[in-house]
Each structure stands twice: as structure tokens, then as C-alpha cells.
Design a protein around this motif. Structure first.
Motif, short mmCIF file in Angstrom:
data_model
loop_
_atom_site.label_atom_id
_atom_site.label_comp_id
_atom_site.label_asym_id
_atom_site.label_seq_id
_atom_site.Cartn_x
_atom_site.Cartn_y
_atom_site.Cartn_z
N GLY A 14 0.77 -1.35 0.00
CA GLY A 14 0.05 -0.04 -0.11
C GLY A 14 0.84 1.50 -0.02
O GLY A 14 0.51 2.48 0.75
N VAL A 72 -0.66 4.92 -5.16
CA VAL A 72 -1.89 4.59 -5.74
C VAL A 72 -1.46 3.78 -6.82
O VAL A 72 -0.83 3.85 -7.67
N GLU A 123 -14.58 1.27 0.64
CA GLU A 123 -13.56 0.71 0.07
C GLU A 123 -12.42 -0.32 0.95
O GLU A 123 -11.97 0.07 1.90
N CYS A 164 -7.90 -0.45 0.75
CA CYS A 164 -8.02 1.18 0.30
C CYS A 164 -6.61 1.63 0.11
O CYS A 164 -6.88 2.63 -0.57
N ASP A 203 -3.31 -2.99 6.74
CA ASP A 203 -2.07 -2.45 7.23
C ASP A 203 -2.31 -0.95 7.85
O ASP A 203 -2.68 0.01 6.94
N VAL A 214 -1.03 2.65 6.15
CA VAL A 214 -1.42 3.37 5.03
C VAL A 214 -2.40 4.52 5.44
O VAL A 214 -2.55 5.42 4.71
N ARG A 216 -8.69 -2.88 9.23
CA ARG A 216 -9.51 -3.95 9.37
C ARG A 216 -9.15 -4.75 7.95
O ARG A 216 -9.04 -4.43 6.88
N PHE A 221 -10.17 -8.15 5.22
CA PHE A 221 -11.41 -8.71 4.61
C PHE A 221 -12.08 -9.54 5.63
O PHE A 221 -13.24 -9.64 5.64
N MET A 256 -6.27 -14.51 -1.28
CA MET A 256 -7.23 -13.54 -1.25
C MET A 256 -8.45 -14.00 -1.70
O MET A 256 -9.38 -13.17 -1.85
N GLU A 313 -10.80 -15.25 0.55
CA GLU A 313 -11.34 -13.97 1.64
C GLU A 313 -12.13 -13.28 0.86
O GLU A 313 -13.17 -12.77 1.44
C1 LIG Z 1 -1.75 -3.20 -4.16
S1 LIG Z 1 -2.33 -2.17 -2.63
C2 LIG Z 1 -3.83 -1.36 -3.47
C3 LIG Z 1 -4.26 -0.17 -2.59
C4 LIG Z 1 -5.38 0.52 -3.25
N1 LIG Z 1 -6.57 -0.05 -3.55
C5 LIG Z 1 -4.83 1.06 -4.53
O1 LIG Z 1 -5.54 0.84 -5.60
O2 LIG Z 1 -4.02 2.16 -4.77
C6 LIG Z 1 -3.26 -3.59 -1.99
C7 LIG Z 1 -3.82 -3.10 -0.54
O3 LIG Z 1 -4.46 -4.12 0.12
C8 LIG Z 1 -4.30 -4.08 1.31
N2 LIG Z 1 -4.68 -5.56 2.05
C9 LIG Z 1 -3.77 -6.45 1.53
N3 LIG Z 1 -4.47 -7.78 2.25
C10 LIG Z 1 -5.49 -7.25 2.97
C11 LIG Z 1 -6.30 -7.92 3.72
N4 LIG Z 1 -6.52 -9.13 3.92
N5 LIG Z 1 -7.79 -7.21 4.11
C12 LIG Z 1 -7.65 -5.81 3.84
N6 LIG Z 1 -6.64 -5.17 3.25
C13 LIG Z 1 -5.59 -5.80 2.66
C14 LIG Z 1 -2.86 -3.74 1.53
O4 LIG Z 1 -2.36 -3.40 2.82
C15 LIG Z 1 -2.68 -2.77 0.51
O5 LIG Z 1 -3.02 -1.26 0.99
#
Ligand SMILES: C[S@@+](CC[C@H](N)C(=O)[O-])C[C@H]1O[C@@H](n2cnc3c(N)ncnc32)[C@H](O)[C@@H]1O
Length: 209
Positions: A42, A45, A69, A72, A95, A98, A118, A120, A145, A148
């Protein structure tokens, strides 16, 4: 004759009407110095969020949609929806590092956005019932994922969420998620989406209604 000076801002991008700070911006540097370093990708963007912004230009959201979102990151997709459709926006991310970057961008984009740590899996039916729409971009990149997110979509539909929109640069786990949604739900669309600005990108948008 008046001369208007056009000052280029070297530490900021402007995309889809949003300000996005570069890592050399003083406030970004200060967050990094205080130890906020993203741990699950994260740290920027991701481009898939532009696929949804572009899609929403032609498919605008009802005003005051309650939007969640998931994964996010910096929350720019939510901030786009708040700015353009007056959505009430909330972000979740596994995380916590972020979240300060999200709040900084909400401030500079003059958008009210709430957010919390929080995952998924921690998004219960009770929690999801607070929202009309769930969006997510580039959040299905590891095999674990798939289940999940599929289970989250099942809980969301049971708790009254009207629509789930997830975009991805077409990675295999995202296709597995799309297939599982197509098997389970009657109203599923997978749109092959191309954009040439602000970046050249070919990806997919999964929509579960
Ligand atoms: C590749 S980044 C994309 C961030 C944002 N959605 C964007 O498009 O810029 C993936 C995001 O998903 C979060 N993430 C990964 N696993 C997750 C989970 N199990 N539950 C919630 N968030 C998660 C990460 O911390 C990260 O911020």
C-alpha cells in the motif's frame, strides 16, 4: 498585458481531479520518517483504481451512496467518489501504516473520509450492512485472497450491499475470484477495460449486483 506564471508542482500529480502527492513531498517524507511504511503493497496509488474512476464517469453513482473501499491504501478511489458523487466514504485496510497517507490525501483533496485497520476476514455481515456499495482496486493478488474476498462478497450480498466493484490488472487470482462469483451469483459482469490516460492500462472490472 498580464503574464500568468504557471508553476509546475514537482511533488504532486493531478489525476481525475485529485491531488496525489509524490514521495518527495515534505508531508510524505515526514510520515515516512515517523515510521509509517506500508507492509502489504500500500505504498502508492495503484493503476487499477483509475479503471474504476473511468468506468464511473460513464456510470455515475447515486448521490450520498454509502461506500466502503476495501484494501483502500491511500483511499483515492473513495475520494474520487466523494468529490464527484457526494458519496459517504469509509476505507478499511489490513495495514495500519497506510492510514496516515489516506488522511493526508483526504485533507489535500478536501474530502471527508473515515478509515480503520480491518482485514477482509474481519469485515462481518454486521459491519458490511452499513454500506450500499463496496469498491476495491488491485486487492486480489495472492491465492489466499480469492477465498477471503469471495466470502466477503457473499457476506456483503447477505447484508444488503447493492453492488460490489473490484478492478484488477488481470492477475490469475482475480480471474479465479470472478469465476467463483459468476458461479454463485446471477447478476455478475466482468468488463474488459482499457484506458490510455493517465496511464496505458488493460484490466478487468468485476461487478456483482
Ligand atoms: C496493491 S495495494 C492497492 C491499494 C489501493 N486499493 C490502490 O488501488 O491504490 C493492496 C492493498 O490491500 C491491502 N490489503 C492486503 N491484504 C488485505 C486484507 N486481507 N484485508 C484488507 N486489506 C488488505 C494492503 O495493505 C494494500 O493497501
Amino acid at each position: 498585458m498580464t503574464h500568468r506564471k504557471i508553476k509546475k508542482q514537482k511533488n504532486m500529480h493531478r489525476l481525475y481531479g485529485l491531488k496525489i502527492l509524490k514521495s518527495n513531498h515534505p508531508q510524505m517524507r515526514s510520515l515516512k520518517r515517523s515510521g509509517h511504511v506500508a507492509e502489504i503493497h500500500g505504498h502508492k496509488v495503484w493503476n487499477a483504481s483509475y479503471l474504476i474512476m473511468d468506468y464511473l464517469k460513464k456510470h455515475p453513482l447515486p448521490k450520498r451512496t454509502r461506500l466502503l473501499e476495501i484494501g483502500c491504501g491511500w483511499g483515492l478511489l473513495s475520494q474520487y467518489c466523494a468529490k464527484n458523487f457526494n458519496c459517504r466514504v469509509h476505507g478499511i485496510d489490513a495495514d495500519r501504516n497506510v492510514l496516515p497517507y489516506l488522511q493526508l490525501h483526504a485533507e489535500i483533496n478536501q474530502v471527508r473520509m473515515t478509515a480503520e485497520k480491518r482485514s477482509f476476514k474481519q469485515s462481518t455481515k454486521d459491519f458490511l450492512s452499513n454500506f450500499d456499495l463496496i469498491v476495491g482496486s488491485d486487492i486480489c493478488f495472492w491465492d489466499e485472497m480469492v477465498s477471503e474476498l469471495f466470502n466477503l462478497v457473499v457476506r456483503a450480498k447477505k447484508s444488503g450491499v447493492k453492488q460490489v466493484i473490484i478492478a484488477d490488472p488481470s492477475r490469475p487470482p482475480f480471474h479465479a475470484l470472478s469465476e467463483r462469483c459468476q458461479e454463485k451469483f446471477a447478476r455478475v459482469e466482468v468488463i474488459d477495460k482499457r484506458i490510455s490516460r493517465p496511464v496505458k492500462l488493460d484490466g478487468d472490472i468485476l461487478i456483482v449486483r
